[in-house]
Every structure is written in C-alpha cells, then in structure tokens.
Design a protein around this motif. Structure first.
Motif, short mmCIF file in Angstrom:
data_model
loop_
_atom_site.label_atom_id
_atom_site.label_comp_id
_atom_site.label_asym_id
_atom_site.label_seq_id
_atom_site.Cartn_x
_atom_site.Cartn_y
_atom_site.Cartn_z
N ASN A 228 0.85 -1.19 0.00
CA ASN A 228 0.00 0.00 0.00
C ASN A 228 0.88 1.24 0.00
N SER A 229 0.68 2.15 -0.95
CA SER A 229 1.56 3.32 -1.05
C SER A 229 1.39 4.27 0.13
N ASP A 230 0.16 4.47 0.63
CA ASP A 230 -0.05 5.37 1.76
C ASP A 230 0.68 4.87 3.00
N CYS A 231 0.65 3.57 3.21
CA CYS A 231 1.30 2.98 4.39
C CYS A 231 2.82 3.07 4.27
N TRP A 232 3.35 2.75 3.10
CA TRP A 232 4.80 2.82 2.89
C TRP A 232 5.31 4.26 3.07
N TRP A 271 -2.68 -1.17 -3.67
CA TRP A 271 -3.61 -0.07 -3.42
C TRP A 271 -2.83 1.24 -3.44
N SER A 272 -3.38 2.22 -4.17
CA SER A 272 -2.69 3.49 -4.38
C SER A 272 -3.66 4.65 -4.22
N HIS A 273 -3.16 5.88 -4.34
CA HIS A 273 -3.92 7.10 -4.14
C HIS A 273 -4.67 7.49 -5.41
N ALA A 287 -7.77 8.28 -0.79
CA ALA A 287 -6.81 7.47 -0.04
C ALA A 287 -6.66 6.09 -0.66
N ALA A 288 -5.56 5.43 -0.35
CA ALA A 288 -5.27 4.10 -0.90
C ALA A 288 -6.06 3.04 -0.14
N GLU A 289 -7.37 3.05 -0.36
CA GLU A 289 -8.26 2.14 0.36
C GLU A 289 -8.97 1.16 -0.57
N CYS A 290 -8.58 1.12 -1.84
CA CYS A 290 -9.17 0.19 -2.78
C CYS A 290 -8.31 0.17 -4.05
N GLN A 291 -8.69 -0.67 -4.99
CA GLN A 291 -8.01 -0.73 -6.27
C GLN A 291 -8.41 0.47 -7.13
N TYR A 299 1.85 10.21 -5.76
CA TYR A 299 2.55 9.38 -4.79
C TYR A 299 3.19 8.10 -5.36
N ALA A 300 2.62 7.54 -6.41
CA ALA A 300 3.13 6.25 -6.89
C ALA A 300 4.59 6.29 -7.35
#
Length: 500
Positions: A228-232, A271-273, A287-291, A299-300
C-alpha cells in the motif's frame, strides 16, 4: 483481480507458485537396467550438470523400471572434491565423496515407469567428472546410455534451500547468476495492501518462519507481496503504528525471510492514491483504500523511488509496478487510447479525475535509483488483457522488463484460443508471469488447464491467495496457515509438487 473492499477478507490478487527443477545443460545420462536377482527395484538414472567453474548444479532423474515402490534412496560417488551446498526435491547428504538422496514425503511413491527429479548445488575446485555408478534402494543400477538431447532454452534452476537467486532477463526467460533459467511459481500473500490502511496491523495473519515453511512445503519458489503506497510513505490517513518506518521494516523483514528460504519476493503496488468515482469505482476516497484504475502521479512514483532505493542492491527482489490497471474499463476513452494511458499516464488519460502515472513513469522512477532489478508491468483491463502490451511496453534501459497477466475463470481471456492469440506472442518475446491465477468455484479445473498451458510456454504463475478466507468469497488456497489446502488450493499444491 481487484482488491477487496475495505473490510472484506476476499481480496482479489493472485499468487503463483513455483518449483523449477529441470532441463539442465545436457550431459551424458546413464541408463541402468535390471538389478541383481531378488532385488526390489529395477532402475534407470539420468545425471546432468550445469558447471560454472567453481560450482555446478546437478540434476538426477530416477525412473522406476520395476514394480511400484513406496520410497527410494539414491547413492552415488564423485572422484574429486565436490562439496554439497544444498539440495531440493529430496533430502540430500554427503559423507566423503559419497552422496545420498532420500525421497521427500510427497515424492516417494513411484509406479512402474514413473520418474522423479531431484537436484542440488555443489562447489568444487580442480576436475569435476560426472559420477558413473548409481545405487537405488541398495541395488546397483547398470546398463547403456540414454540419448542426449540438446536443450533449446537455458537450464532451469530448482527452488533453493538457501538465498533466493539473483535474477535478470535473458530473451524470454529469467536467469540466475549462473545463467540457469528460473521460472517463478508460487503464491500471493495478501494483507500488506489493506490491513494497515484499515487500522488492523501491517499483515493479515502470520508472516513468520513457520508460515513461510508451509509455503515452501508446497514447492513454491516465489511469493508476491501486495503493498500500500499510503502505508509505505507514511501518509496521515494511516495509523502511526502501521505506517512509514514501521511498515517498511515489516516489509523488509518478510522479504528477508522469504529470501533466506530460497523464495523470490515479488513486491507489488496494489492499493494506491487517487479519487475515481466514475464507472467501475471501488471506493469514494482518494486514499489508498481500494483498487484504483491507474497509479497516481502524486505518490506512486515516489513509492517506487523509495522501494527501488531500498532493494537496488538486491536483485533477488522483483518489482511488480501496479496490480491491475483498468483504464479500458472506465468508459471515458477508446481501447487504443487506454493503452496510451496505461503506458504514459497524464494527458494521455482523458476523463480520469486525477493525474495518473503511466507504467513508463513508474519504471523510470525505479531505474533513476540505479536499481537493475527485474520489473513486471501488468496489462490492461485488470491485467487480463495483453493485446497491445508488446506494442506499448515501456522502454527499459536495463533490459529487465517482463509482462504480468492475471487470469480467473470469470475473466474475458479465459480459454486456450485467447491465450494462444494474446499470450503466446508475448511469452515468445519476454518472460511472462501470470501474477494471479484462480477460480471462484473453489475447484481447480480451470487453473489445472491454465497451468498446463503456461508450463507449455515456459511461463511463471502464482496462485491467489495464501490467506484463510472463506473460499466462496474469492479464491483462497488454504484453510489454515499450516498449509492445509482448500479444494482449490490442493490443485495448485499438487501441481507445484509434481512440476519438473
């Protein structure tokens, strides 16, 4: 497949597993005929070796020419200072110059005419003569000489009991540092893409040594790890306990554990923004909460810059750029334009409500760090369409780009006619990785047929998914993290264990 909804356990990614043990550089294989009177086994043993000067990979093929047996022990001797490093598809040991291989629990039974392969790595100095005599279950095998076939592809490296192989692309094949071909066959291990952003930890279920040993017991040599990009990146929408350094260290530890077990880690942006609320949307948040339909430009690329910088000195790690792009499904651009969007992002994605990064942008972010790792670029339409992959593929200055494809029994491209039309040309030119395969019936007739086709084209594949979810909610390989398979998982497990 598309990932699960925010609180659902039925995520849609895949796995694939591997155990590659075969086709080594041709050497003389000795045919051994009838044993002495009263012996329980008549046998034929073929031996091949791929030698790189200071070490070699040996492969033995045992064919049972007598009555069925329930277990086997092979012994042979070298005449030099060959020293065993590790082995696979059997329990290997060495005493002096004598090498012994005992069957594993899953490959001991040999019907009349059945064959089994095992392999090992050795180090040596000086001469490296092939062994000339073999004993099976205490009886000498003897006889003439097998025909020698010249392989048309590089030798295949079996799963390692040690560090995962460093990989690069050679034509349409992955090869290791010794030039031996490697096919990636294993599983997906879902959780890192959704648990953190849902506040439920970094992973979904155990990611410890025992769980990796259970995966390895299926004869898998690769694990795809969705992220997950938001978590990383440590964005504020994620619980501080599961973001930034804490998340990155958890990923690092799991990647290291896989490598220590000889398993190739495939780290993947799942999952990304980016806010998309149009056709085929999966959540109403940026937010990165789904596909999302495409990776985001905000962010990617930074995600891949950081991931590549973290692993650029470790080419055993494979990068999978984006789970399942689907610009062709948005109903805002035609098919040809959707492929331009796929590659270039930005203005080439008309109608998308956030700025997308294309596969070229993400690949450029990786290579700008100096990373030479193998990179996978998944196709269009939830990665099930490779129709224009060759024409639109991003340029890779490192020459280490491979194609990724996802396939389920309910996808459009779900039969051999489509595979022959779309996949075969790609597999003939670059390595092909079916990064997710599965079926929602919880059976395995579809994946059985698919794996056979992929085997015939030298492709890699990973089953979705090594998680203990209700199989009715999506393809789940296991019912317990000790490796107990579902009916669907049993099909993949048995295929991996029997694969040459």
């Amino acid at each position: 497949m598309r990932s699960p909804s925010p609180r659902s356990a039925a995520v849609t990614a895949l796995a694939g597993a591997v155990c590659a043990a075969a086709s080594l550089v041709a050497a003389t294989g000795a045919v051994f005929g009838a044993p002495a009177a009263g012996a329980a086994v008549a046998c034929q043993v073929g031996y091949t070796a791929a030698d790189w000067g200071t070490g070699f990979t040996a492969a033995v093929t045992i064919t049972n020419r007598g009555p069925a047996v329930g277990g086997w022990t092979l012994t042979y001797s070298y005449t030099g200072n060959q020293r065993l490093a590790n082995g696979w598809n059997g329990r290997w040991s060495q005493s002096g110059t004598t090498v012994t291989v005992v069957n594993e629990s899953w490959n001991g039974s040999l019907a009349t005419g059945a064959a089994v392969q095992a392999g090992a790595r050795f180090a040596y100095s000086g001469a490296n003569a092939d062994p000339t005599g073999f004993t099976l279950n205490g009886t000498a095998c003897n006889g003439g000489t097998e025909p020698t076939e010249t392989p048309t592809t590089p030798p295949t490296t079996p799963p390692s009991d040690g560090t995962a192989p460093k990989l690069k692309v050679s034509g349409n094949t992955f090869v290791d540092a010794a030039g031996a071909a490697v096919r990636l066959r294993g599983v997906n291990r879902s959780g890192g893409e959704f648990a953190c952003v849902q506040g439920n930890g970094v992973w979904d279920g155990p990611m410890d040594a025992a769980s990796v040993a259970a995966i390895k017991d299926w004869n898998a040599n690769a694990v795809r790890v969705p992220l997950n990009s938001d978590c990383w990146l440590g964005l504020d929408n994620v619980d501080p306990a599961y973001r930034g350094a804490a998340y990155q260290n958890a990923v690092k530890n799991y990647v290291g554990l896989l490598e220590e077990n000889g398993i190739t880690p495939i780290v993947e942006l799942h999952w990304s923004h980016g806010l998309w609320t149009g056709n085929d949307n999966h959540c109403d948040t940026a937010a990165a909460e789904c596909q999302k339909p495409m990776p985001d430009a905000e962010y990617a690329p930074e995600f891949w810059s950081q991931v590549a910088a973290a692993y650029k000195d470790d080419t055993a790690v494979v990068f999978d750029l984006f789970n399942e792009p689907y610009p062709n499904n948005l109903q805002v651009m035609d098919y040809g334009q959707s492929w331009k969007c796929w590659r270039d992002g930005g203005p080439d994605c008309p109608g998308l409500t956030y700025e997308a990064a294309g596969m070229q942008d993400l690949l450029d972010a990786v290579r700008a760090t100096g990373a030479q790792n193998v990179v996978l670029a998944a196709g269009n339409s939830y990665s099930n369409d490779l129709g224009q992959w060759l024409a639109q593929r991003p340029a890779d200055p490192a020459g280490n780009l491979a194609a990724a494809w996802h396939s389920y029994n309910f996808n459009f491209c779900e039969d051999a006619a489509c595979w022959d039309r779309q996949l075969a040309p790609v597999a003939a030119e670059v390595p092909l990785v079916a990064g997710e395969i599965g079926e929602n019936t919880c059976g395995h007739s579809y994946v059985d047929t698919l794996m056979s086709w992929l085997d015939g084209h030298g492709a890699s594949y990973l089953g979705w998914t090594w998680n203990t979810w209700d199989c009715a909610g999506g393809p789940s390989l296991i019912s317990s993290y000790d490796g107990t398979p579902t009916a669907y998982g049993a099909g993949l497990r048995d295929h991996l264990r029997s694969a040459p």
